[in-house]
Scaffold this motif. Structure first.
Motif, PDB file in Angstrom:
ATOM      1  N   GLY A   1      23.030  32.293  10.756  1.00 25.35           N
ATOM      2  CA  GLY A   1      23.240  33.368   9.788  1.00 25.35           C
ATOM      3  C   GLY A   1      24.153  32.992   8.633  1.00 25.35           C
ATOM      4  N   LEU A   2      24.780  31.817   8.692  1.00 26.11           N
ATOM      5  CA  LEU A   2      25.637  31.344   7.595  1.00 26.11           C
ATOM      6  C   LEU A   2      24.868  30.523   6.571  1.00 26.11           C
ATOM      7  CD1 LEU A   2      28.972  30.163   9.258  1.00 26.11           C
ATOM      8  CD2 LEU A   2      28.589  32.125   7.782  1.00 26.11           C
ATOM      9  N   THR A   3      23.623  30.258   6.836  1.00 27.03           N
ATOM     10  CA  THR A   3      22.854  29.401   5.941  1.00 27.03           C
ATOM     11  C   THR A   3      22.263  30.209   4.785  1.00 27.03           C
ATOM     12  OG1 THR A   3      20.821  29.687   7.197  1.00 27.03           O
ATOM     13  CG2 THR A   3      22.273  27.883   7.860  1.00 27.03           C
ATOM     14  N   PRO A   4      22.025  29.566   3.666  1.00 27.29           N
ATOM     15  CA  PRO A   4      21.376  30.276   2.548  1.00 27.29           C
ATOM     16  C   PRO A   4      19.988  30.765   2.959  1.00 27.29           C
ATOM     17  CG  PRO A   4      22.198  28.133   1.835  1.00 27.29           C
ATOM     18  CD  PRO A   4      22.318  28.172   3.323  1.00 27.29           C
TER      19      PRO A   4
ATOM     20  N   ARG B   1      28.449  15.000   6.575  1.00 28.54           N
ATOM     21  CA  ARG B   1      27.036  14.891   6.939  1.00 28.54           C
ATOM     22  C   ARG B   1      26.936  14.858   8.461  1.00 28.54           C
ATOM     23  NH1 ARG B   1      23.071  11.116   4.910  1.00 28.54           N
ATOM     24  NH2 ARG B   1      21.705  12.895   5.192  1.00 28.54           N
ATOM     25  N   VAL B   2      25.971  15.566   8.978  1.00 29.93           N
ATOM     26  CA  VAL B   2      25.789  15.628  10.420  1.00 29.93           C
ATOM     27  C   VAL B   2      25.392  14.272  10.980  1.00 29.93           C
ATOM     28  CG1 VAL B   2      23.373  16.370  10.342  1.00 29.93           C
ATOM     29  CG2 VAL B   2      24.823  17.066  12.275  1.00 29.93           C
ATOM     30  N   TYR B   3      24.841  13.407  10.150  1.00 33.30           N
ATOM     31  CA  TYR B   3      24.420  12.075  10.589  1.00 33.30           C
ATOM     32  C   TYR B   3      25.594  11.108  10.747  1.00 33.30           C
ATOM     33  CZ  TYR B   3      19.795  13.829   9.465  1.00 33.30           C
ATOM     34  OH  TYR B   3      18.651  14.582   9.421  1.00 33.30           O
ATOM     35  N   ALA B   4      26.752  11.434  10.193  1.00 30.24           N
ATOM     36  CA  ALA B   4      27.934  10.583  10.345  1.00 30.24           C
ATOM     37  C   ALA B   4      28.442  10.690  11.781  1.00 30.24           C
ATOM     38  CB  ALA B   4      29.021  11.006   9.362  1.00 30.24           C
ATOM     39  N   SER B   5      28.973   9.605  12.296  1.00 28.76           N
ATOM     40  CA  SER B   5      29.489   9.612  13.670  1.00 28.76           C
ATOM     41  C   SER B   5      30.632  10.605  13.803  1.00 28.76           C
ATOM     42  CB  SER B   5      29.992   8.217  14.043  1.00 28.76           C
ATOM     43  OG  SER B   5      28.922   7.301  14.024  1.00 28.76           O
ATOM     44  N   PRO B   6      30.663  11.346  14.903  1.00 26.18           N
ATOM     45  CA  PRO B   6      31.774  12.281  15.135  1.00 26.18           C
ATOM     46  C   PRO B   6      33.108  11.546  15.154  1.00 26.18           C
ATOM     47  CG  PRO B   6      29.985  12.682  16.688  1.00 26.18           C
ATOM     48  CD  PRO B   6      29.668  11.395  15.970  1.00 26.18           C
ATOM     49  N   GLU B   7      34.143  12.225  14.674  1.00 24.37           N
ATOM     50  CA  GLU B   7      35.493  11.665  14.660  1.00 24.37           C
ATOM     51  C   GLU B   7      36.423  12.616  15.398  1.00 24.37           C
ATOM     52  OE1 GLU B   7      36.470  11.150  10.532  1.00 24.37           O
ATOM     53  OE2 GLU B   7      35.120   9.440  10.308  1.00 24.37           O
ATOM     54  N   PRO B   8      37.496  12.099  15.985  1.00 23.43           N
ATOM     55  CA  PRO B   8      38.419  12.963  16.734  1.00 23.43           C
ATOM     56  C   PRO B   8      39.003  14.105  15.891  1.00 23.43           C
ATOM     57  CG  PRO B   8      38.900  10.654  17.158  1.00 23.43           C
ATOM     58  CD  PRO B   8      37.873  10.692  16.067  1.00 23.43           C
ATOM     59  N   GLN B   9      39.231  13.865  14.602  1.00 25.52           N
ATOM     60  CA  GLN B   9      39.826  14.889  13.747  1.00 25.52           C
ATOM     61  C   GLN B   9      38.823  15.954  13.290  1.00 25.52           C
ATOM     62  OE1 GLN B   9      39.679  11.620  13.066  1.00 25.52           O
ATOM     63  NE2 GLN B   9      39.395  11.213  10.898  1.00 25.52           N
ATOM     64  N   ASP B  10      37.565  15.858  13.729  1.00 22.59           N
ATOM     65  CA  ASP B  10      36.567  16.860  13.359  1.00 22.59           C
ATOM     66  C   ASP B  10      36.900  18.234  13.928  1.00 22.59           C
ATOM     67  OD1 ASP B  10      35.047  15.070  11.923  1.00 22.59           O
ATOM     68  OD2 ASP B  10      33.496  14.841  13.466  1.00 22.59           O
ATOM     69  N   GLY B  11      37.540  18.280  15.064  1.00 20.10           N
ATOM     70  CA  GLY B  11      37.809  19.575  15.692  1.00 20.10           C
ATOM     71  C   GLY B  11      36.502  20.223  16.110  1.00 20.10           C
ATOM     72  N   VAL B  12      36.359  21.518  15.833  1.00 22.86           N
ATOM     73  CA  VAL B  12      35.133  22.234  16.154  1.00 22.86           C
ATOM     74  C   VAL B  12      34.080  21.846  15.131  1.00 22.86           C
ATOM     75  CG1 VAL B  12      34.064  24.503  16.446  1.00 22.86           C
ATOM     76  CG2 VAL B  12      36.431  24.147  17.159  1.00 22.86           C
ATOM     77  N   ARG B  13      32.940  21.381  15.603  1.00 21.77           N
ATOM     78  CA  ARG B  13      31.854  20.926  14.732  1.00 21.77           C
ATOM     79  C   ARG B  13      30.826  22.034  14.610  1.00 21.77           C
ATOM     80  NH1 ARG B  13      31.167  15.461  13.852  1.00 21.77           N
ATOM     81  NH2 ARG B  13      28.933  15.578  14.318  1.00 21.77           N
ATOM     82  N   VAL B  14      30.642  22.535  13.380  1.00 25.78           N
ATOM     83  CA  VAL B  14      29.778  23.678  13.121  1.00 25.78           C
ATOM     84  C   VAL B  14      28.629  23.249  12.210  1.00 25.78           C
ATOM     85  CG1 VAL B  14      29.663  26.031  12.217  1.00 25.78           C
ATOM     86  CG2 VAL B  14      31.769  25.230  13.320  1.00 25.78           C
ATOM     87  N   LEU B  15      27.406  23.289  12.742  1.00 26.33           N
ATOM     88  CA  LEU B  15      26.231  22.975  11.934  1.00 26.33           C
ATOM     89  C   LEU B  15      25.908  24.184  11.074  1.00 26.33           C
ATOM     90  CD1 LEU B  15      23.896  21.047  11.223  1.00 26.33           C
ATOM     91  CD2 LEU B  15      22.609  22.093  13.113  1.00 26.33           C
ATOM     92  N   VAL B  16      25.825  23.987   9.764  1.00 29.13           N
ATOM     93  CA  VAL B  16      25.585  25.108   8.842  1.00 29.13           C
ATOM     94  C   VAL B  16      24.239  24.981   8.136  1.00 29.13           C
ATOM     95  CG1 VAL B  16      28.019  25.691   8.559  1.00 29.13           C
ATOM     96  CG2 VAL B  16      26.981  24.021   7.020  1.00 29.13           C
ATOM     97  N   ASP B  17      23.296  24.283   8.751  1.00 23.99           N
ATOM     98  CA  ASP B  17      21.927  24.193   8.249  1.00 23.99           C
ATOM     99  C   ASP B  17      21.030  25.084   9.095  1.00 23.99           C
ATOM    100  OD1 ASP B  17      22.752  22.338   6.398  1.00 23.99           O
ATOM    101  OD2 ASP B  17      21.869  20.611   7.417  1.00 23.99           O
ATOM    102  N   ARG B  18      20.015  25.640   8.492  1.00 25.99           N
ATOM    103  CA  ARG B  18      19.094  26.517   9.227  1.00 25.99           C
ATOM    104  C   ARG B  18      18.218  25.730  10.195  1.00 25.99           C
ATOM    105  NH1 ARG B  18      17.980  31.758   8.522  1.00 25.99           N
ATOM    106  NH2 ARG B  18      19.117  31.686   6.565  1.00 25.99           N
ATOM    107  N   LEU B  19      17.800  24.538   9.794  1.00 27.82           N
ATOM    108  CA  LEU B  19      16.937  23.710  10.631  1.00 27.82           C
ATOM    109  C   LEU B  19      17.738  22.582  11.270  1.00 27.82           C
ATOM    110  CD1 LEU B  19      13.907  23.364   8.190  1.00 27.82           C
ATOM    111  CD2 LEU B  19      14.194  25.011  10.059  1.00 27.82           C
ATOM    112  N   TRP B  20      17.322  22.204  12.481  1.00 29.25           N
ATOM    113  CA  TRP B  20      17.987  21.079  13.145  1.00 29.25           C
ATOM    114  C   TRP B  20      17.702  19.809  12.345  1.00 29.25           C
ATOM    115  CZ3 TRP B  20      21.685  20.968  16.531  1.00 29.25           C
ATOM    116  CH2 TRP B  20      22.068  19.716  17.061  1.00 29.25           C
ATOM    117  N   PRO B  21      18.700  18.941  12.161  1.00 28.99           N
ATOM    118  CA  PRO B  21      18.531  17.709  11.379  1.00 28.99           C
ATOM    119  C   PRO B  21      17.469  16.789  11.983  1.00 28.99           C
ATOM    120  CG  PRO B  21      20.830  18.070  11.967  1.00 28.99           C
ATOM    121  CD  PRO B  21      20.044  19.093  12.688  1.00 28.99           C
ATOM    122  N   ARG B  22      16.605  16.343  11.137  1.00 30.81           N
ATOM    123  CA  ARG B  22      15.486  15.494  11.547  1.00 30.81           C
ATOM    124  C   ARG B  22      15.990  14.185  12.142  1.00 30.81           C
ATOM    125  NH1 ARG B  22      11.176  14.821   6.923  1.00 30.81           N
ATOM    126  NH2 ARG B  22      11.564  17.042   6.862  1.00 30.81           N
ATOM    127  N   GLY B  23      15.415  13.824  13.294  1.00 27.70           N
ATOM    128  CA  GLY B  23      15.697  12.527  13.904  1.00 27.70           C
ATOM    129  C   GLY B  23      17.037  12.419  14.596  1.00 27.70           C
TER     130      GLY B  23
END
Length: 116
Positions: A43-46, A7-29
């Motif tokens: 273009g990767l979103t449904p 979930r994009v709302y979870a705090s980033p972790e060092p093992q995340d590596g490259v973080r790729v948002l795959v939602d069409r809309l920016w996460p609220r809040g």
């Protein structure tokens, strides 16, 4: 190669590596600084039609996955899939989604496709 779905709302972790948002809309809040998104390939979103179909009446996740994979086979989306696959060959990649159930989302479908 490591591909994770979080979930994009979870705090980033060092093992995340490259973080790729795959939602069409920016996460609220969520601020861009807090999200720490490295890439946002919309273009990767449904498609809107597929997303609405899936959320209409508790549709089959399996049928949604099949329809989404068909969309990802289109040339523009296929290029983006290959780009993210290339990122994963170089290191860890985390697919980020605002979905409340990431394991039953398009991000999980995409992760399986990338690992194949």
């Amino acid at each position: 190669m490591s591909i994770r779905v979080r979930r994009v709302y979870a705090s980033p972790e060092p093992q995340d590596g490259v973080r790729v948002l795959v939602d069409r809309l920016w996460p609220r809040g969520l601020s861009k600084d807090a999200a720490r998104v490295d890439e946002w390939p919309k273009g990767l979103t449904p498609s809107t039609e597929l997303r609405r179909w899936y959320h209409a009446d508790e549709r089959s996740y399996e049928e949604f996955a099949e329809r989404y994979e068909a969309e990802l086979a289109a040339p523009e989306a296929a290029e983006l899939v290959e780009h993210v696959r290339e990122l994963a060959r170089k290191g860890d990649v985390t697919l980020l989604t605002a979905s409340k159930s990431p394991e039953q989302s398009h991000a999980a479908v995409l992760a399986r496709l990338l690992e194949a």
